[in-house]
Structure formats: C-alpha cells, structure tokens
Design a protein around this motif. Structure first.
Motif, PDB file in Angstrom:
ATOM      1  N   ALA A  77       0.798  -1.232   0.000  1.00 10.24           N
ATOM      2  CA  ALA A  77       0.000   0.000   0.000  1.00 10.24           C
ATOM      3  C   ALA A  77       0.833   1.286   0.000  1.00 10.24           C
ATOM      4  CB  ALA A  77      -0.957  -0.004   1.193  1.00 10.24           C
ATOM      5  N   CYS A  78       1.981   1.282   0.720  1.00 11.61           N
ATOM      6  CA  CYS A  78       2.770   2.529   0.817  1.00 11.61           C
ATOM      7  C   CYS A  78       3.860   2.584  -0.263  1.00 11.61           C
ATOM      8  CB  CYS A  78       3.418   2.644   2.191  1.00 11.61           C
ATOM      9  SG  CYS A  78       2.220   2.913   3.506  1.00 11.61           S
ATOM     10  N   PRO A  79       3.978   3.737  -0.923  1.00 12.71           N
ATOM     11  CA  PRO A  79       4.947   3.835  -2.013  1.00 12.71           C
ATOM     12  C   PRO A  79       6.410   3.706  -1.544  1.00 12.71           C
ATOM     13  CG  PRO A  79       3.974   5.993  -1.564  1.00 12.71           C
ATOM     14  CD  PRO A  79       3.183   4.984  -0.771  1.00 12.71           C
ATOM     15  N   HIS A  80       6.705   4.145  -0.318  1.00 16.68           N
ATOM     16  CA  HIS A  80       8.102   4.084   0.129  1.00 16.68           C
ATOM     17  C   HIS A  80       8.337   2.981   1.163  1.00 16.68           C
ATOM     18  CE1 HIS A  80       8.490   7.686  -2.107  1.00 16.68           C
ATOM     19  NE2 HIS A  80       7.635   8.334  -1.339  1.00 16.68           N
ATOM     20  N   GLY A  81       7.375   2.068   1.278  1.00 17.75           N
ATOM     21  CA  GLY A  81       7.512   1.020   2.284  1.00 17.75           C
ATOM     22  C   GLY A  81       8.535  -0.036   1.887  1.00 17.75           C
ATOM     23  N   ARG A  82       8.921  -0.832   2.886  1.00 16.59           N
ATOM     24  CA  ARG A  82       9.826  -1.943   2.579  1.00 16.59           C
ATOM     25  C   ARG A  82       9.380  -3.177   3.340  1.00 16.59           C
ATOM     26  NH1 ARG A  82      15.507  -0.699   5.668  1.00 16.59           N
ATOM     27  NH2 ARG A  82      14.634  -0.564   7.754  1.00 16.59           N
ATOM     28  N   PHE A  83       9.562  -4.292   2.697  1.00 22.78           N
ATOM     29  CA  PHE A  83       9.114  -5.573   3.229  1.00 22.78           C
ATOM     30  C   PHE A  83      10.333  -6.393   3.620  1.00 22.78           C
ATOM     31  CE2 PHE A  83       8.002 -10.043   2.734  1.00 22.78           C
ATOM     32  CZ  PHE A  83       6.768 -10.134   3.366  1.00 22.78           C
ATOM     33  N   TYR A  84      10.249  -6.999   4.816  1.00 24.77           N
ATOM     34  CA  TYR A  84      11.390  -7.753   5.325  1.00 24.77           C
ATOM     35  C   TYR A  84      11.237  -9.238   5.005  1.00 24.77           C
ATOM     36  CZ  TYR A  84      14.815  -9.414   8.780  1.00 24.77           C
ATOM     37  OH  TYR A  84      15.880  -9.997   9.394  1.00 24.77           O
ATOM     38  N   CYS A  85      12.151  -9.765   4.189  1.00 23.89           N
ATOM     39  CA  CYS A  85      12.130 -11.210   3.909  1.00 23.89           C
ATOM     40  C   CYS A  85      12.931 -11.875   5.028  1.00 23.89           C
ATOM     41  CB  CYS A  85      12.823 -11.526   2.585  1.00 23.89           C
ATOM     42  SG  CYS A  85      12.180 -10.667   1.148  1.00 23.89           S
ATOM     43  N   THR A  86      12.312 -12.701   5.813  1.00 23.56           N
ATOM     44  CA  THR A  86      13.013 -13.368   6.917  1.00 23.56           C
ATOM     45  C   THR A  86      14.016 -14.385   6.380  1.00 23.56           C
ATOM     46  OG1 THR A  86      11.043 -13.067   8.247  1.00 23.56           O
ATOM     47  CG2 THR A  86      12.675 -14.595   9.101  1.00 23.56           C
ATOM     48  N   ASN A  87      13.620 -15.081   5.296  1.00 28.80           N
ATOM     49  CA  ASN A  87      14.512 -16.035   4.613  1.00 28.80           C
ATOM     50  C   ASN A  87      15.238 -16.965   5.573  1.00 28.80           C
ATOM     51  OD1 ASN A  87      13.734 -14.843   2.261  1.00 28.80           O
ATOM     52  ND2 ASN A  87      15.632 -13.688   1.945  1.00 28.80           N
ATOM     53  N   LEU A  88      14.478 -17.624   6.418  1.00 31.81           N
ATOM     54  CA  LEU A  88      15.067 -18.533   7.401  1.00 31.81           C
ATOM     55  C   LEU A  88      15.998 -19.540   6.715  1.00 31.81           C
ATOM     56  CD1 LEU A  88      14.418 -18.379  10.425  1.00 31.81           C
ATOM     57  CD2 LEU A  88      13.139 -20.527  10.161  1.00 31.81           C
TER      58      LEU A  88
END
Ligand code: CA
Ligand code: CA
Length: 439
Positions: A77-88
């Motif tokens: 939804a947010c243009p400047h957001g960032r998503f954290y890939c946990t990548n266990l």
C-alpha cells in the motif's frame, strides 16, 4: 444445555486464540525482529517517524496511513515502504513493498507472495547450499593461490638476484670499455698533439695566421661545440632522432663549448644513471663520429642494456617481489574482432583483425586501495583520442590459480578496463561477504 454451552464456550475460546494469533502474525508481517517492538501496541500505533498516531487496526490493512510507510510493512500500500524477507536458513533482506504480491518470487522463503497466484517455493536451503559450495570453492582457490604465490615469491627472489648480478656485470663491462676508450683517446690525443706541434711550427714557418691558430687551438683544447653536438648526438625519442639547439646547450651545462673529456664524462653520467629526464626523457645515442670504433659501439650497447635493466629494477613488483615474474610476459585475450595484449609493467595494446595495432596505455603505476595497493594497475598515455586526451587502461587484479587476462571492457570511449587473474594477487585474509547483514 450446560454441556452444550461449555462446548460452545471452548470452541469460541479456541477460535479467539487462533484469530488473535493470525491477527498478530498479520500485524507483524514484513517486519524484522528488531522492529517488532514497534508493532506490539494493541490500541494505537505511532508511525515510526513519529509523525502520526493511528488506531492499531490500521496496521497492515492495505491502506497507507504513515508517510514513512511504517504502518504497512507487509503490504504494497505505501509507495516508500519496505518488506522484510526473513529467509530462514539464508540471508534476510528488505525488498521495496511494491514487490509484495506482485506475482514475482522475491524472498527465497516465498513470504512476499502470501496472497498471490504465483506458486513460490522456499528456495532458501538450496541457496544456502549453493553459497556454501561457492564459498568452499573460493577458499580452495585461495589456498592453492597462496601456495602458488609462495613459489612466485621464491622465484622472484632468485630472479631479482640474477638481475642484480647482471646489473653489476654490465656496470663493470661499461667501466672496462670506458677505460679502453679513454686509453685510445689518450693515444689519439698524443698523436694529435704531435701533429699540432708540427702544424704550429709549420704555421709559424709559413707565417699563416688566424685559421691555423684556430685549428691548433681546437685540437689543443680538444673541446666540443654546440654544432658538433648537434651533428654527433642523436636522440632516440620515439621517431625523432634530432637534438635541438637548446638540448645541445643543456648537454654543455648551458655553455656553448666544453672540454671533450668533461663532455664524455657528463654523457657517461647521464647514461649510466639512466637520468634521461635531464634531456627530456630521452635516451642518448652518441655518435662518436670518426672516433667511434668497436669499443665505442660495444659501450653504446652496454649503455642501452644498463639503462633498460635499471628502469626495470626501479619498478615496484610487490611487497615480496611477487609480481616480478610478469616482467617480459604478455597475456592475450580475443574479444570479438580485437585481440588485446597486456604486457605487465610495459604496455597494453589492441590489435584489430586487419592487424592494425593501437596502444591502450603504457605502464603508469599501482592504483589499488589503501589496504591492498597491488589490486589495481594503471596504464596511461596510449594513442591519442580524437576528442582529446589519450587512451588508458585500468587493470584489476584478482586471486586465481592461473595467470591470465580474463576480460576487457571499454565502459567509456578510450577508457579500458581489464580483469587480470594471478596467484600473485591472492591475499591471506579473504574478504568475507556480510553473511548476517540485513540488506
Ligand atoms: Ca494502514
Ligand atoms: Ca514479489
């Protein structure tokens, strides 16, 4: 019925617990463990930049409320957001939130495509295995490279010693020849003095005045003039073999005449020191004219060899002379219609399929980093470019078990980049990639 009621209550309670769990996991979606503390609040949420307070239900509700995007870590939804890939099992990292549920698998744990038709698989374990193999390969290469480097260092010591012996021999040969030439000159001088005495006597006898006296004086003082120098000394400076008047005067230490013996001494000094800068980075070739004989020719040859060897020994071949073996070697690589040739500490050339050769730079200097100055070389002053300046080549050295030219690129006109692999470039401490970094 009471039994039915309690059963109902139990089911509701379980449903509530499950709902709470999913609600919480939904609210925490896309956040790293270090940021989770910001999302613990139940009633309200303070945007991480402190700009706004919103009801906690608006976290990850797929509507952007905070300017910094912190209320939507798990949606796009947010243009400047960032998503954290946990990548266990592999490396966690952030992706721009626009990549959440965009149908492309970005996180190796597939967490960015939680609600998308893309059938993402968890590939973290495979990636980890692949990286481990690659790291092991690198370590093996480094181990072998360092062993080879040690051999190169030992060879370098021998090679250096050999060259120093050669240098001393050449210096001795030059001195011997110098002595022989001096002796010959002395004898000739004696003969000329005799001749001079006779001429003088003859001149006085014939009452001849000016010319004879001048000739006698010249022979007597045995000096050399600017004109004579210009006639007898040639400069090997690229194609030009001409000595200008100024350069001739410079050779006479600013004067217009010099005692021949002193002049020879000056010339010898310049040549033996390889101090060609004095006359404009030139190598001198002295035509001894009629005086020149076999010894003179041999002396010139010795001068050339001496000057060449001294120049080579003055180069920095690494802290342990590990790059000395590259001297007199050339490494070639064919890229499309061009053949590139790197002759370390000498020059870089490019030859077209039609056989036309371009100079891409002459050995300049080491231009590596502060911690490893031997990681990069610069070759400059190549063939001039039509838009000004001249061609130059930057060579990056990397550790490998073989010595070879790996790649050539021309990122901008007349600027070349080469990757050169050699065990000599192997460093004992490997540069570890940040395994635990979050980006
Ligand atoms: Ca929101
Ligand atoms: Ca994606």
């Amino acid at each position: 019925e009471p039994v039915h009621d309690s059963d109902m209550f139990f089911r509701l309670a379980v449903a509530a617990v499950i709902w709470c769990y999913f609600a919480e996991s939904r609210k925490l979606r896309g956040t790293s463990s270090s940021y989770k503390r910001f999302y613990r609040e139940r009633k309200s949420f303070l945007c991480i930049d402190g700009s706004k307070v919103i009801p906690f239900e608006q976290v990850n509700d797929d509507y952007c409320d905070c300017e910094d995007g912190s209320d939507e870590p798990g949606t796009s939804a947010c243009p400047h957001g960032r998503f954290y890939c946990t990548n266990l099992g592999f490396r966690p990292h952030y992706i721009p939130s626009s990549r959440v549920n965009d149908g492309i698998c970005d996180c190796c744990d597939a967490s960015d495509e939680y609600s998308s038709p893309a059938n993402c698989q968890n590939t973290c374990w495979n990636l980890r295995q692949r990286e481990r193999v690659s790291v092991e390969d690198q370590m093996r290469t480094l181990d072998q490279g360092l062993q080879l480097k040690q051999q190169l260092i030992e060879e370098g010591v021998l090679l250096r010693r050999e060259k120093q012996v050669q240098l001393r021999e050449l210096q001795q040969a030059a001195e011997d020849l110098q002595v022989k030439l001096e002796e010959q000159r002395r004898r000739k001088h004696e003969a000329e003095r005799l001749k001079e005495h006779m001429l003088r006597a003859l001149g006085f006898l014939k009452n001849t005045t000016h010319t004879a006296v001048n000739y006698v004086l010249f022979v007597f003082f045995h000096s050399i003039t600017v004109d004579e120098i210009q006639a007898k000394v040639a400069l090997i400076h690229d194609e030009e073999w001409v000595l200008s008047k100024d350069e001739a005067v410079a050779l006479l230490a600013g004067d217009h005449q010099m005692d021949l013996k002193k002049f020879h001494h000056t010339l010898w000094e310049i040549l033996s020191k390889g101090d060609s800068i004095k006359v404009g980075s030139l190598i001198l070739y002295y035509h001894f004219g009629s005086v020149l004989n076999a010894n003179g020719c041999a002396l010139i040859d010795v001068f050339f060899s001496l000057s060449d060897l001294q120049k080579k020994l003055a180069i920095n071949y690494g802290s342990d002379w590990e790059f000395l073996f590259l001297n007199n070697q050339c490494y070639k690589l064919k890229v499309y219609e061009y053949t590139y040739s790197l002759c370390p500490f000498n020059q870089v050339t490019q030859t077209s399929s039609s056989g036309e050769e371009f100079l891409l730079g002459k050995w300049g200097m080491w231009t590596g980093t502060a911690e490893d100055q031997y990681s990069q070389m610069l070759y400059e002053n190549g063939k001039p470019c039509w838009q000004g300046g001249s061609r130059s080549t930057t060579v990056t050295l990397t550790c490998g078990t073989e010595t070879a030219l790996q790649s050539v690129k021309e990122p901008s006109k007349c600027q070349y980049i080469m990757n050169f692999q050699t065990p000599a470039a192997c460093q004992p401490v490997p540069k570890q990639r940040g395994v635990h970094s979050e980006l």
